[in-house]
Design a protein around this motif. Structure first.
Motif, PDB file in Angstrom:
ATOM      1  N   SER A  78       0.826  -1.209   0.000  1.00  0.00           N
ATOM      2  CA  SER A  78       0.000   0.000   0.000  1.00  0.00           C
ATOM      3  C   SER A  78       0.861   1.260   0.000  1.00  0.00           C
ATOM      4  CB  SER A  78      -0.931   0.000   1.222  1.00  0.00           C
ATOM      5  OG  SER A  78      -1.768  -1.134   1.220  1.00  0.00           O
ATOM      6  N   ILE A  79       1.972   1.230   0.754  1.00  0.00           N
ATOM      7  CA  ILE A  79       2.874   2.383   0.810  1.00  0.00           C
ATOM      8  C   ILE A  79       3.365   2.742  -0.581  1.00  0.00           C
ATOM      9  CG2 ILE A  79       5.171   3.133   1.560  1.00  0.00           C
ATOM     10  CD1 ILE A  79       4.676   1.521   4.141  1.00  0.00           C
ATOM     11  N   TRP A  80       3.862   1.742  -1.304  1.00  0.00           N
ATOM     12  CA  TRP A  80       4.472   2.066  -2.606  1.00  0.00           C
ATOM     13  C   TRP A  80       3.443   2.277  -3.704  1.00  0.00           C
ATOM     14  CZ3 TRP A  80       7.937   0.641   1.011  1.00  0.00           C
ATOM     15  CH2 TRP A  80       9.158   1.326   0.960  1.00  0.00           C
TER      16      TRP A  80
ATOM     17  N   LEU B 115       1.149   6.232  -7.207  1.00  0.00           N
ATOM     18  CA  LEU B 115      -0.091   6.713  -7.812  1.00  0.00           C
ATOM     19  C   LEU B 115      -0.687   7.934  -7.122  1.00  0.00           C
ATOM     20  CD1 LEU B 115      -1.791   3.226  -8.371  1.00  0.00           C
ATOM     21  CD2 LEU B 115      -0.423   4.547  -9.993  1.00  0.00           C
ATOM     22  N   GLY B 116      -0.388   8.137  -5.828  1.00  0.00           N
ATOM     23  CA  GLY B 116      -1.013   9.228  -5.085  1.00  0.00           C
ATOM     24  C   GLY B 116      -0.475  10.587  -5.501  1.00  0.00           C
TER      25      GLY B 116
ATOM     26  N   GLU C 117       1.790   7.440   5.065  1.00  0.00           N
ATOM     27  CA  GLU C 117       2.466   7.461   6.358  1.00  0.00           C
ATOM     28  C   GLU C 117       1.741   6.596   7.378  1.00  0.00           C
ATOM     29  OE1 GLU C 117       5.306   8.477   6.842  1.00  0.00           O
ATOM     30  OE2 GLU C 117       5.788  10.299   5.743  1.00  0.00           O
ATOM     31  N   PHE C 118       0.415   6.537   7.282  1.00  0.00           N
ATOM     32  CA  PHE C 118      -0.340   5.653   8.177  1.00  0.00           C
ATOM     33  C   PHE C 118       0.077   4.201   7.978  1.00  0.00           C
ATOM     34  CE2 PHE C 118      -3.895   2.675   8.539  1.00  0.00           C
ATOM     35  CZ  PHE C 118      -4.162   2.765   9.897  1.00  0.00           C
ATOM     36  N   PHE C 119       0.135   3.765   6.728  1.00  0.00           N
ATOM     37  CA  PHE C 119       0.543   2.383   6.460  1.00  0.00           C
ATOM     38  C   PHE C 119       2.002   2.147   6.874  1.00  0.00           C
ATOM     39  CE2 PHE C 119      -3.087   2.390   3.404  1.00  0.00           C
ATOM     40  CZ  PHE C 119      -3.763   1.309   3.963  1.00  0.00           C
ATOM     41  N   TYR C 120       2.807   3.201   6.785  1.00  0.00           N
ATOM     42  CA  TYR C 120       4.193   3.066   7.235  1.00  0.00           C
ATOM     43  C   TYR C 120       4.236   2.810   8.744  1.00  0.00           C
ATOM     44  CZ  TYR C 120       9.148   3.555   6.259  1.00  0.00           C
ATOM     45  OH  TYR C 120      10.476   3.292   6.067  1.00  0.00           O
TER      46      TYR C 120
ATOM     47  N   LEU D 136       8.204  -1.525  -5.218  1.00  0.00           N
ATOM     48  CA  LEU D 136       6.886  -2.163  -5.237  1.00  0.00           C
ATOM     49  C   LEU D 136       7.000  -3.625  -5.667  1.00  0.00           C
ATOM     50  CD1 LEU D 136       3.803  -1.949  -5.005  1.00  0.00           C
ATOM     51  CD2 LEU D 136       3.756  -1.087  -7.366  1.00  0.00           C
ATOM     52  N   GLY D 137       7.859  -3.900  -6.633  1.00  0.00           N
ATOM     53  CA  GLY D 137       8.067  -5.282  -7.047  1.00  0.00           C
ATOM     54  C   GLY D 137       8.662  -6.136  -5.930  1.00  0.00           C
TER      55      GLY D 137
END
Length: 498
Positions: free
Chosen positions: A117-119, A124-125, A135-138, A202-203
């Motif tokens: 989700s972070i990457w 895309l964000g 940052e939340f997912f981090y 991401l990969g």
């Protein structure tokens, strides 16, 4: 006379053959067990290594401030980055409990999904809200690290804990080092853009999710999933003893009582000077250490706003600091001093050194000097971490040790959140990065003064005790003749006096 079914010689031969067969089977079983343990070690280390390969991580801040995202420094400093502290604070306790209740693997899957989700959001964000969600997912991934560090102990016998911890820690550090070097080589030599580097990350994190799915889910854990009986012959755990030997935990079992008793016991253990000292170090110094880590890339960009991505050396600096931290941690294991006497002085000197490094980082206009100060800061912190772990864990059971570190981390996170709200958040003072680092410098300076004053107090107390011991030793020869008859008449009195 009833004839014997089997003569004694045949019986002995049969017993010998049976024993020979058992001996033949036993090594095979032991070999299979040993082979399984080695496979588990290899896979866990490989998993720990691969999940750290995120080459874009060292370049997230210049990516957000650069042309790809084009956020302002104020947005990154006072709006986006503080969410990391808040999310970590919010999810730390639930994830700590769910890690044990769900037996580790589901939380590791959650960590991998959070990494993805972070990457995805980084790639895309485009809005501030998307980056806050990133940052939340981090924060979730940071809180979920407890799953890996405690998961490894549920798969092996206690005799192998130390080796497993050593192997897994080495794998993680090697993964961080490799990731940082790979990212730096891609940027500097390959001319890879930050966006492409995030696609590569991401990969890797997607591959980490696949690896997570093949992890073995343990049958037991530290708190919620205790085995019903000691089938493996292991000594009863601290939790089992507190629960009256019932590891299952019925409706009125330890879930309501034993964990509370453990928390009360942790409170009682806080009276031990060394445990209290190093726990306080963990709380106060960790809070300042991680705040520096969160904002240092913004400081680097302020000192040296490179227009050419090839001249951004964040990955190389992270690699150097990881290598120095690993070496410092290794060296700390060979320090042989009287910690009851010198702990406050060692902590005070190291903290004063860190305060000086923070001041240097914030006042220099030379980016290389700032890099060097950062590397030394991280190395000095990592030097004290294994000492703190040993001093805290040396007299505790496995369950209490996990609980103490959990409580210490929680209080450090609370303190870090309070400082963030006051100093960094736009709803507080909303300071830019340079004034923030002056605050961190003052914070570490205050800690150093307190530690050094405590060291002086310990030295004075030790000197007085030494003087009293010398005076008692000097008076002892004069008292021996008078006390000798009394001791002969009343040995009980001598016993009580001793």
């Amino acid at each position: 006379m009833v004839p014997r079914i089997m003569p004694p010689s045949c019986c002995r031969a049969g017993e010998a053959m049976s024993k020979k067969d058992d001996d033949a089977k036993k090594p095979a079983s032991e070999t299979a067990t040993d082979q399984r343990w080695k496979l588990q070690v290899f896979y866990l280390c490989f998993y720990g290594f691969m999940t750290q390969i995120r080459p874009g991580e060292s370049f997230i801040t210049p990516y957000l401030l650069g042309a790809d995202k084009n956020f302002t420094q104020t947005e990154v400093t006072n709006v986006i980055t503080p969410v990391l502290t808040y999310s970590y604070m919010a999810v730390l306790v639930p994830i700590f409990l769910l890690t044990d209740y769900l037996r580790y693997k589901p939380v590791l899957v959650l960590q991998s999904l959070s990494h993805i989700s972070i990457w995805l959001l980084l790639v895309l964000g485009t809005s501030v809200l998307a980056m806050q969600l990133m940052e939340f997912f981090y924060g979730v991934t940071m809180a979920a690290r407890i799953a890996y560090s405690s998961y490894i102990f549920s798969l092996v016998a206690p005799s192998r804990y130390q080796r497993m911890a050593s192997y897994s820690r080495s794998a993680v550090l090697l993964g961080v080092f490799t990731s940082s070097v790979l990212g730096q080589l891609c940027v500097t030599l390959g001319g890879v853009s930050f966006l492409t580097l995030n696609y590569i990350s991401l990969g890797f994190v997607s591959f980490g999710l696949i690896l997570t799915l093949f992890l073995e889910r343990p049958r037991r854990s530290l708190f919620f999933n205790r085995p019903g009986g000691a089938g493996d012959g292991a000594a009863p755990a601290e939790l089992d003893k507190m629960a009256g030997g019932d590891g299952g935990g019925g409706p009125g079992g330890w879930r309501e009582a034993a964990l509370c008793r453990m928390l009360r016991e942790v409170g009682a253990l806080a009276r031990q000077p060394q445990l209290r000292l190093w726990s306080l170090w963990w709380v106060f110094n960790s809070a300042g250490y991680y705040l520096m880590l969160y904002y240092v890339q913004i400081l680097w960009n302020e000192i040296y706003p490179a227009m050419d991505n090839r001249r951004v050396y964040n990955g190389g600096v992270d690699a150097a600091s990881t290598l120095l931290g690993a070496g410092a941690s290794f060296a700390a294991g060979y320090m042989k001093i009287r910690w009851t006497l010198w702990s406050e002085l060692v902590i005070g000197v190291v903290t004063a050194f860190q305060a000086g490094l923070l001041l240097l980082m914030n006042t220099t206009s030379n980016i290389w000097l700032c890099y060097a100060a950062y590397v030394l800061f991280r190395g000095s912190h990592q030097f004290l971490v294994p000492i703190a772990i040993f001093q805290i864990a040396t007299s505790l059971s496995k369950e209490l040790c996990a609980l103490v570190f959990g409580v210490n981390t929680f209080f450090a996170t609370v303190l870090k959140t309070i400082i963030t709200i006051i100093v960094a958040d736009k709803r507080g003072l909303g300071l830019s990065v340079h004034p923030q680092f002056y605050v961190y410098f003052g914070y570490f300076t205050l800690l150093a003064v307190v530690y050094l004053l405590a060291a002086v107090g310990v030295g004075i107390r030790h000197s007085r005790q030494k003087q009293l011991a010398e005076l008692a030793l000097a008076k002892e020869p004069c008292q021996l003749p008078a006390e000798a008859p009394a001791q002969e008449k009343s040995p009980e009195a001598g016993t009580v006096r001793a």
